[in-house]
Design a protein around this motif. Structure first.
Motif, PDB file in Angstrom:
ATOM      1  N   VAL A  37       0.585  -1.162  -0.537  1.00 33.47           N
ATOM      2  CA  VAL A  37      -0.478  -0.564   0.236  1.00 33.47           C
ATOM      3  C   VAL A  37       0.943   1.162   0.014  1.00 33.47           C
ATOM      4  O   VAL A  37       0.676   1.676  -0.474  1.00 33.47           O
ATOM      5  CB  VAL A  37      -0.918   0.333   1.383  1.00 33.47           C
ATOM      6  N   ILE A  38       1.949   0.925   0.590  1.00 33.80           N
ATOM      7  CA  ILE A  38       2.864   2.171   1.133  1.00 33.80           C
ATOM      8  C   ILE A  38       3.346   2.650  -0.581  1.00 33.80           C
ATOM      9  O   ILE A  38       3.518   3.843  -0.979  1.00 33.80           O
ATOM     10  CB  ILE A  38       3.607   2.265   2.178  1.00 33.80           C
ATOM     11  N   ASN A  39       4.345   1.441  -0.994  1.00 35.35           N
ATOM     12  CA  ASN A  39       4.782   1.792  -2.405  1.00 35.35           C
ATOM     13  C   ASN A  39       3.202   1.853  -3.127  1.00 35.35           C
ATOM     14  O   ASN A  39       4.304   3.142  -4.454  1.00 35.35           O
ATOM     15  CB  ASN A  39       5.324   0.179  -3.286  1.00 35.35           C
ATOM     16  N   TRP A  40       2.417   2.086  -3.234  1.00 35.32           N
ATOM     17  CA  TRP A  40       1.189   2.274  -4.725  1.00 35.32           C
ATOM     18  C   TRP A  40       0.984   4.030  -4.509  1.00 35.32           C
ATOM     19  O   TRP A  40       1.047   4.902  -5.178  1.00 35.32           O
ATOM     20  CB  TRP A  40       0.417   1.203  -3.901  1.00 35.32           C
ATOM     21  N   TYR A 100       2.763 -11.032  -5.780  1.00 33.30           N
ATOM     22  CA  TYR A 100       3.844 -10.027  -4.534  1.00 33.30           C
ATOM     23  C   TYR A 100       4.247  -8.866  -6.089  1.00 33.30           C
ATOM     24  O   TYR A 100       4.121  -7.817  -5.599  1.00 33.30           O
ATOM     25  CB  TYR A 100       4.512  -9.793  -3.732  1.00 33.30           C
ATOM     26  N   VAL A 101       5.026  -9.565  -6.189  1.00 36.80           N
ATOM     27  CA  VAL A 101       5.844  -8.771  -7.375  1.00 36.80           C
ATOM     28  C   VAL A 101       5.099  -8.075  -8.496  1.00 36.80           C
ATOM     29  O   VAL A 101       5.184  -6.954  -8.520  1.00 36.80           O
ATOM     30  CB  VAL A 101       6.513  -9.172  -8.034  1.00 36.80           C
ATOM     31  N   LEU A 102       4.275  -8.792  -8.982  1.00 34.20           N
ATOM     32  CA  LEU A 102       2.890  -8.368 -10.271  1.00 34.20           C
ATOM     33  C   LEU A 102       2.216  -7.746  -9.946  1.00 34.20           C
ATOM     34  O   LEU A 102       1.768  -5.979 -10.335  1.00 34.20           O
ATOM     35  CB  LEU A 102       2.482  -9.508 -10.499  1.00 34.20           C
ATOM     36  N   LEU A 103       1.555  -7.707  -8.447  1.00 31.17           N
ATOM     37  CA  LEU A 103       0.830  -6.248  -8.046  1.00 31.17           C
ATOM     38  C   LEU A 103       1.546  -4.590  -7.169  1.00 31.17           C
ATOM     39  O   LEU A 103       1.401  -4.042  -8.045  1.00 31.17           O
ATOM     40  CB  LEU A 103       0.189  -6.870  -6.025  1.00 31.17           C
ATOM     41  N   SER A 104       3.097  -4.984  -7.037  1.00 31.91           N
ATOM     42  CA  SER A 104       3.468  -4.378  -6.720  1.00 31.91           C
ATOM     43  C   SER A 104       3.916  -3.931  -8.057  1.00 31.91           C
ATOM     44  O   SER A 104       3.608  -1.646  -7.917  1.00 31.91           O
ATOM     45  CB  SER A 104       5.441  -5.022  -6.394  1.00 31.91           C
ATOM     46  N   VAL A 105       4.804  -4.263  -9.025  1.00 29.47           N
ATOM     47  CA  VAL A 105       4.895  -3.252 -10.314  1.00 29.47           C
ATOM     48  C   VAL A 105       4.020  -3.048 -11.224  1.00 29.47           C
ATOM     49  O   VAL A 105       3.613  -1.856 -11.553  1.00 29.47           O
ATOM     50  CB  VAL A 105       6.568  -4.208 -11.303  1.00 29.47           C
ATOM     51  N   VAL A 109       2.962   1.128 -11.722  1.00 31.33           N
ATOM     52  CA  VAL A 109       3.155   1.971 -13.017  1.00 31.33           C
ATOM     53  C   VAL A 109       1.520   2.127 -13.143  1.00 31.33           C
ATOM     54  O   VAL A 109       1.881   3.550 -13.993  1.00 31.33           O
ATOM     55  CB  VAL A 109       3.047   1.062 -13.992  1.00 31.33           C
ATOM     56  N   LEU A 110       1.152   1.371 -12.613  1.00 33.85           N
ATOM     57  CA  LEU A 110      -0.939   1.787 -13.344  1.00 33.85           C
ATOM     58  C   LEU A 110      -1.369   3.526 -12.223  1.00 33.85           C
ATOM     59  O   LEU A 110      -1.143   4.094 -13.289  1.00 33.85           O
ATOM     60  CB  LEU A 110      -1.569   0.853 -13.097  1.00 33.85           C
ATOM     61  N   LEU A 111      -0.766   2.826 -11.014  1.00 31.03           N
ATOM     62  CA  LEU A 111      -0.949   4.690 -10.249  1.00 31.03           C
ATOM     63  C   LEU A 111      -0.352   5.333 -10.694  1.00 31.03           C
ATOM     64  O   LEU A 111      -0.607   7.099 -10.773  1.00 31.03           O
ATOM     65  CB  LEU A 111      -0.996   3.712  -8.387  1.00 31.03           C
TER      66      LEU A 111
END
Length: 133
Positions: A37-40, A100-105, A109-111
């Motif tokens: 969440v923080i990274n997003w 986790y990797v896919l959701l993060s990356v 990028v989308l956000l």
């Protein structure tokens, strides 16, 4: 001046991340939701920030450095994301690590793109209101 702005931004970003991670518990399946969440949030904010200052505001380099690199760089955490991914792999939670990797990356990028479009929308809205008056 840039070094001071960088240090102040980093201090604020670090404290904010630390406090947010205390609020957000990992999910029962082990997914490190806090870092995610923080990274997003950081991706959305940075996409918005660098776009809005490009089109709408004249911002000194020290502020861009303090907010962009200092604050957002300290608030988000690629190193924690990497270590948490390794920890999931060590626990043989391969599909969760991949998720986790896919959701993060991908979501990151989308956000960032969403932040860009939000800033562009705000810029265009202000221009339309100025031209109408």
């Amino acid at each position: 001046m840039n070094a001071i702005a960088l240090a102040v931004g980093a201090f604020i970003g670090t404290i904010l991340r630390y406090e947010m991670e205390k609020w957000i518990e990992p999910l029962p399946n082990g997914l490190p939701e806090g870092t995610l969440v923080i990274n997003w949030i950081g991706c959305l904010f940075l996409g918005w920030f660098f776009t809005i200052i490009l089109f709408r505001f004249t911002v000194p380099l020290s502020v861009r450095t303090g907010v962009g690199t200092g604050f957002t760089g300290a608030f988000t955490t690629f190193s924690t994301f990497s270590v948490e991914t390794i920890n999931l792999i060590k626990k043989h939670q391969y599909s969760l690590a991949l998720s986790y990797v896919l959701l993060s990356v991908l979501c990151g990028v989308l956000l960032a793109v969403a932040g860009y479009y939000i800033a562009k929308y705000q810029f265009n809205k202000v221009n339309r209101e100025r031209n109408a008056s």
